[in-house]
Design a protein around this motif. Structure first.
Motif, PDB file in Angstrom:
ATOM      1  N   GLN A   1       4.882   0.089 -11.347  1.00  0.00           N
ATOM      2  CA  GLN A   1       5.175  -0.264  -9.493  1.00  0.00           C
ATOM      3  C   GLN A   1       3.475  -0.446  -9.286  1.00  0.00           C
ATOM      4  OE1 GLN A   1       7.301   1.864  -6.332  1.00  0.00           O
ATOM      5  NE2 GLN A   1       7.802   0.422  -5.894  1.00  0.00           N
ATOM      6  N   LEU A   2       3.089   0.963  -9.869  1.00  0.00           N
ATOM      7  CA  LEU A   2       1.581   0.922  -9.683  1.00  0.00           C
ATOM      8  C   LEU A   2       0.498   0.262  -9.641  1.00  0.00           C
ATOM      9  CD1 LEU A   2      -0.292   3.329  -7.297  1.00  0.00           C
ATOM     10  CD2 LEU A   2      -0.329   4.190 -10.192  1.00  0.00           C
ATOM     11  N   LEU A   3       0.733  -0.362 -11.044  1.00  0.00           N
ATOM     12  CA  LEU A   3       0.457  -1.472 -11.392  1.00  0.00           C
ATOM     13  C   LEU A   3       0.212  -2.850 -10.874  1.00  0.00           C
ATOM     14  CD1 LEU A   3      -0.534  -0.496 -15.080  1.00  0.00           C
ATOM     15  CD2 LEU A   3      -2.425  -0.589 -12.854  1.00  0.00           C
TER      16      LEU A   3
ATOM     17  N   PHE B   1      -0.738  -5.441  -7.454  1.00  0.00           N
ATOM     18  CA  PHE B   1      -1.949  -5.420  -7.729  1.00  0.00           C
ATOM     19  C   PHE B   1      -1.508  -7.327  -8.038  1.00  0.00           C
ATOM     20  CE2 PHE B   1      -3.198  -0.966  -7.888  1.00  0.00           C
ATOM     21  CZ  PHE B   1      -4.384  -1.476  -7.393  1.00  0.00           C
ATOM     22  N   VAL B   2      -0.646  -7.116  -7.953  1.00  0.00           N
ATOM     23  CA  VAL B   2      -0.261  -9.146  -8.568  1.00  0.00           C
ATOM     24  C   VAL B   2       0.555 -10.123  -7.269  1.00  0.00           C
ATOM     25  CG1 VAL B   2      -1.187  -8.568 -10.670  1.00  0.00           C
ATOM     26  CG2 VAL B   2       1.290  -8.506 -10.597  1.00  0.00           C
ATOM     27  N   ILE B   3       1.320  -8.573  -6.459  1.00  0.00           N
ATOM     28  CA  ILE B   3       2.542  -9.331  -5.617  1.00  0.00           C
ATOM     29  C   ILE B   3       1.955  -9.495  -4.597  1.00  0.00           C
ATOM     30  CG2 ILE B   3       3.943  -8.653  -6.907  1.00  0.00           C
ATOM     31  CD1 ILE B   3       4.384  -6.601  -4.917  1.00  0.00           C
ATOM     32  N   PRO B   4       2.676 -10.388  -3.389  1.00  0.00           N
ATOM     33  CA  PRO B   4       2.191 -10.828  -1.960  1.00  0.00           C
ATOM     34  C   PRO B   4       2.741  -9.539  -0.895  1.00  0.00           C
ATOM     35  CG  PRO B   4       4.071 -12.099  -2.931  1.00  0.00           C
ATOM     36  CD  PRO B   4       3.315 -11.643  -4.027  1.00  0.00           C
ATOM     37  N   GLU B   5       1.930  -9.334  -0.482  1.00  0.00           N
ATOM     38  CA  GLU B   5       2.034  -8.252   0.896  1.00  0.00           C
ATOM     39  C   GLU B   5       3.283  -9.304   1.489  1.00  0.00           C
ATOM     40  OE1 GLU B   5       2.993  -5.690   2.901  1.00  0.00           O
ATOM     41  OE2 GLU B   5       0.754  -5.116   2.858  1.00  0.00           O
TER      42      GLU B   5
ATOM     43  N   GLY C   1       0.664  -0.709  -0.079  1.00  0.00           N
ATOM     44  CA  GLY C   1      -0.113   0.263   0.141  1.00  0.00           C
ATOM     45  C   GLY C   1       0.888   1.116   0.076  1.00  0.00           C
ATOM     46  N   THR C   2       1.841   1.376   0.832  1.00  0.00           N
ATOM     47  CA  THR C   2       2.806   2.660   0.718  1.00  0.00           C
ATOM     48  C   THR C   2       3.420   2.317  -1.187  1.00  0.00           C
ATOM     49  OG1 THR C   2       2.937   2.231   3.114  1.00  0.00           O
ATOM     50  CG2 THR C   2       4.335   3.547   2.797  1.00  0.00           C
ATOM     51  N   MET C   3       3.915   1.572  -0.838  1.00  0.00           N
ATOM     52  CA  MET C   3       4.735   1.942  -2.613  1.00  0.00           C
ATOM     53  C   MET C   3       3.541   2.492  -3.435  1.00  0.00           C
ATOM     54  SD  MET C   3       7.350  -1.678  -3.415  1.00  0.00           S
ATOM     55  CE  MET C   3       5.937  -3.101  -2.218  1.00  0.00           C
ATOM     56  N   GLY C   4       2.197   1.783  -3.620  1.00  0.00           N
ATOM     57  CA  GLY C   4       1.106   2.397  -4.434  1.00  0.00           C
ATOM     58  C   GLY C   4       1.103   4.490  -4.116  1.00  0.00           C
ATOM     59  N   PHE C   5       0.836   4.300  -2.384  1.00  0.00           N
ATOM     60  CA  PHE C   5       0.119   5.288  -1.968  1.00  0.00           C
ATOM     61  C   PHE C   5       1.370   6.353  -3.186  1.00  0.00           C
ATOM     62  CE2 PHE C   5       0.847   8.329   1.632  1.00  0.00           C
ATOM     63  CZ  PHE C   5      -0.486   9.521   1.126  1.00  0.00           C
ATOM     64  N   SER C   6       3.181   5.934  -2.556  1.00  0.00           N
ATOM     65  CA  SER C   6       3.810   7.185  -3.153  1.00  0.00           C
ATOM     66  C   SER C   6       3.970   6.883  -4.577  1.00  0.00           C
ATOM     67  CB  SER C   6       5.613   6.589  -2.541  1.00  0.00           C
ATOM     68  OG  SER C   6       5.635   4.718  -3.427  1.00  0.00           O
ATOM     69  N   GLU C   7       3.650   6.266  -5.311  1.00  0.00           N
ATOM     70  CA  GLU C   7       3.458   6.284  -7.184  1.00  0.00           C
ATOM     71  C   GLU C   7       2.641   7.347  -7.676  1.00  0.00           C
ATOM     72  OE1 GLU C   7       6.398   5.649  -8.535  1.00  0.00           O
ATOM     73  OE2 GLU C   7       6.845   3.710  -7.846  1.00  0.00           O
ATOM     74  N   VAL C   8       1.606   7.492  -6.087  1.00  0.00           N
ATOM     75  CA  VAL C   8       0.677   8.204  -6.536  1.00  0.00           C
ATOM     76  C   VAL C   8       1.221   9.574  -7.046  1.00  0.00           C
ATOM     77  CG1 VAL C   8      -0.947   9.665  -5.936  1.00  0.00           C
ATOM     78  CG2 VAL C   8      -0.974   7.106  -6.295  1.00  0.00           C
ATOM     79  N   PHE C   9       1.706  10.036  -5.456  1.00  0.00           N
ATOM     80  CA  PHE C   9       3.107  11.523  -5.353  1.00  0.00           C
ATOM     81  C   PHE C   9       3.593  11.360  -6.545  1.00  0.00           C
ATOM     82  CE2 PHE C   9       0.348  10.866  -1.871  1.00  0.00           C
ATOM     83  CZ  PHE C   9       0.732  12.108  -1.079  1.00  0.00           C
TER      84      PHE C   9
END
Length: 472
Positions: free
Chosen positions: A198-200, A203-207, A101-109
């Protein structure tokens, strides 16, 4: 009661270390681990792209938008301010939102930032875009190595985590090279590509199984671990080790900032913060940001020098990746720090010879050799290994707070050195590089005395041996 708590903590630590020592079988990298690492280090490439963008784009942006040198300097330096803000929040966000979630959040910025630069009509949108990217990479600089360290087998963890530094180098190098042949707006557009990957991809990698264990999602933890190790792999021993260690840590009180400075975490904090401080005091960002100016001051072509740095940097980083889990962290760090010490000394000697009007034909070549020795040596170990060790030594209950502190220290050190470098060079060119060389020499002593070898050990074993916790 306190004595019983101490004994219980010691028994738990001993149990974990014995269990880890009893399981020395190495695991191979599965497709899921490799894919997860690739998606994670796409963020590292974003980091490198952001750092490498400002140099080749300078003349184009200043000409097209009519910026003064002072205005462009603000644009270049505001990235570090954004990164410090992101670093301050990185640990807390990673603990609340998870590593994915943090990686996705950072990529939005980062995406918003690149698009703001792409469509910029003046300095305001440029600066806001650069600040947004800085915030994003401040988060990424913490969460990427932590995520990779938490998903990889112990025998591959060092090499996989060091891909973080390799992709940063690749991002910088690609921006340097293609930035000389395409416009700055096209360069900004290209900067969005790894962000989208990374943003996409998240969704296909595990936490991270260890983050899932931390928040009590045991079934999800085991499911993620099974995906990472292979559907036919026996994960029982690793799952039990993660569970035992996490449950023991949960008996401790909730961590606050002041808890980081307790005696039980002292060694981890000293090693983590110390490596980051010494990494920056060695002058890496001064040399990276002002390489062209250094070469010109030494009487060399800035273009030739910059290309030579790229040619040295990427192969040496790849060599460090290959050697990470063979020679170990400590040995690579010692060789790397000694090499940076020599490189800065040679560069300082070059400027000293110029001031003394001695060996005028030889001194520019000596400066080039010094910078290349520094760059190659830094890429071998000091660039990536401090981040690897940071991701390994802090237990999960303080990892967020400690990671934020360490990352902020790194970015603050970067800002201080890059800001002060030009003033130091005006004061005394050779003295500046001799100061950097002294800091690198101190780094060798620090590593030899305090930094542990973490190769081939599980995260739980490393953390239990460095942080003898007490159950209250």
């Amino acid at each position: 009661m306190e004595r019983e708590g101490i004994e219980e903590g010691e028994r738990s630590s001993s149990l974990l270390i014995k269990r880890s020592n009893g399981d020395q079988s190495g695991c191979s990298a599965t497709v899921v681990v490799m894919l997860s690492t690739f998606i994670a280090v796409s963020g590292s490439y974003v980091f490198g792209s952001a750092v490498g963008f400002s140099s080749p784009a300078q003349s184009g942006i200043m000409d097209d938008l009519g910026l003064s040198l002072a205005e462009y300097s603000v644009f270049g330096s505001i990235l570090t301010i954004g990164a410090m803000l992101g670093a301050i929040m990185s640990g807390k966000i990673a603990d609340l939102m998870g590593r994915r979630g943090t990686m996705g959040f950072s990529e939005v910025f980062c995406l918003i930032g690149w698009l703001a630069i792409l469509f910029a009509k003046g300095s305001w949108s440029l600066n806001l875009g650069r600040l947004s990217i800085g915030f994003g990479i401040g988060l990424l600089s913490y969460v990427v190595p932590v995520y990779i360290a938490e998903i990889t087998p112990k025998n591959l963890r060092g090499a996989f985590t060091s891909f973080n530094q390799l992709m940063i180098c690749c991002g910088v190098s690609v921006m340097y090279l293609i930035g000389t042949i395409i416009s700055w707006r096209t360069l900004a557009l290209i900067g969005t590509i790894p962000c989208l990957i990374q943003l996409l991809g998240i969704f296909v990698i595990p936490e991270s199984p260890r983050w899932l264990a931390k928040i009590g999602r045991w079934k999800d933890c085991e499911s993620a671990l099974q995906r990472l190790r292979g559907m036919n792999a026996d994960i029982s021993a690793e799952a039990v080790e993660i569970r035992d260690y996490t449950e023991t840590l949960q008996l401790l009180s909730d961590s606050r900032v002041l808890d980081l400075f307790q005696q039980q975490y002292a060694r981890s904090l000293i090693v983590g913060v110390g490596l980051m401080v010494l990494q920056q005091l060695g002058g890496v960002n001064a040399i990276a940001y002002y390489a062209s100016g250094i070469f010109v001051s030494a009487g060399l072509s800035s273009r030739v020098g910059s290309i030579a740095m790229v040619i040295v940097q990427v192969p040496m980083t790849m060599l460090g990746v290959l050697l990470m889990d063979k020679s170990g962290r400590r040995m690579l760090l010692l060789v790397s720090a000694a090499g940076t010490c020599l490189g800065c000394f040679l560069a300082g000697l070059s400027f000293l010879l110029q001031d003394l009007q001695l060996w005028k034909e030889f001194s520019p070549s000596l400066a080039l050799v010094g910078v290349l020795v520094f760059t190659g040596s830094f890429s071998l170990g000091m660039g990536g290994i401090p981040w690897v060790i940071m991701s390994e030594i802090f237990p999960i209950n303080i990892k967020g707070l400690a990671g934020s502190l360490v990352t902020v220290v790194n970015w603050f050190g970067s800002w201080i050195i890059s800001y002060a470098f030009n003033f130091l060079m005006e004061w005394n060119s050779e003295g500046t590089f001799f100061l950097f060389s002294s800091a690198c020499g101190l780094t060798v002593v620090f590593i030899a005395k305090l930094v542990p070898e973490t190769k081939g050990r599980t995260l739980e074993e490393i953390q239990a041996s460095m942080n003898p916790f007490t159950v209250k």
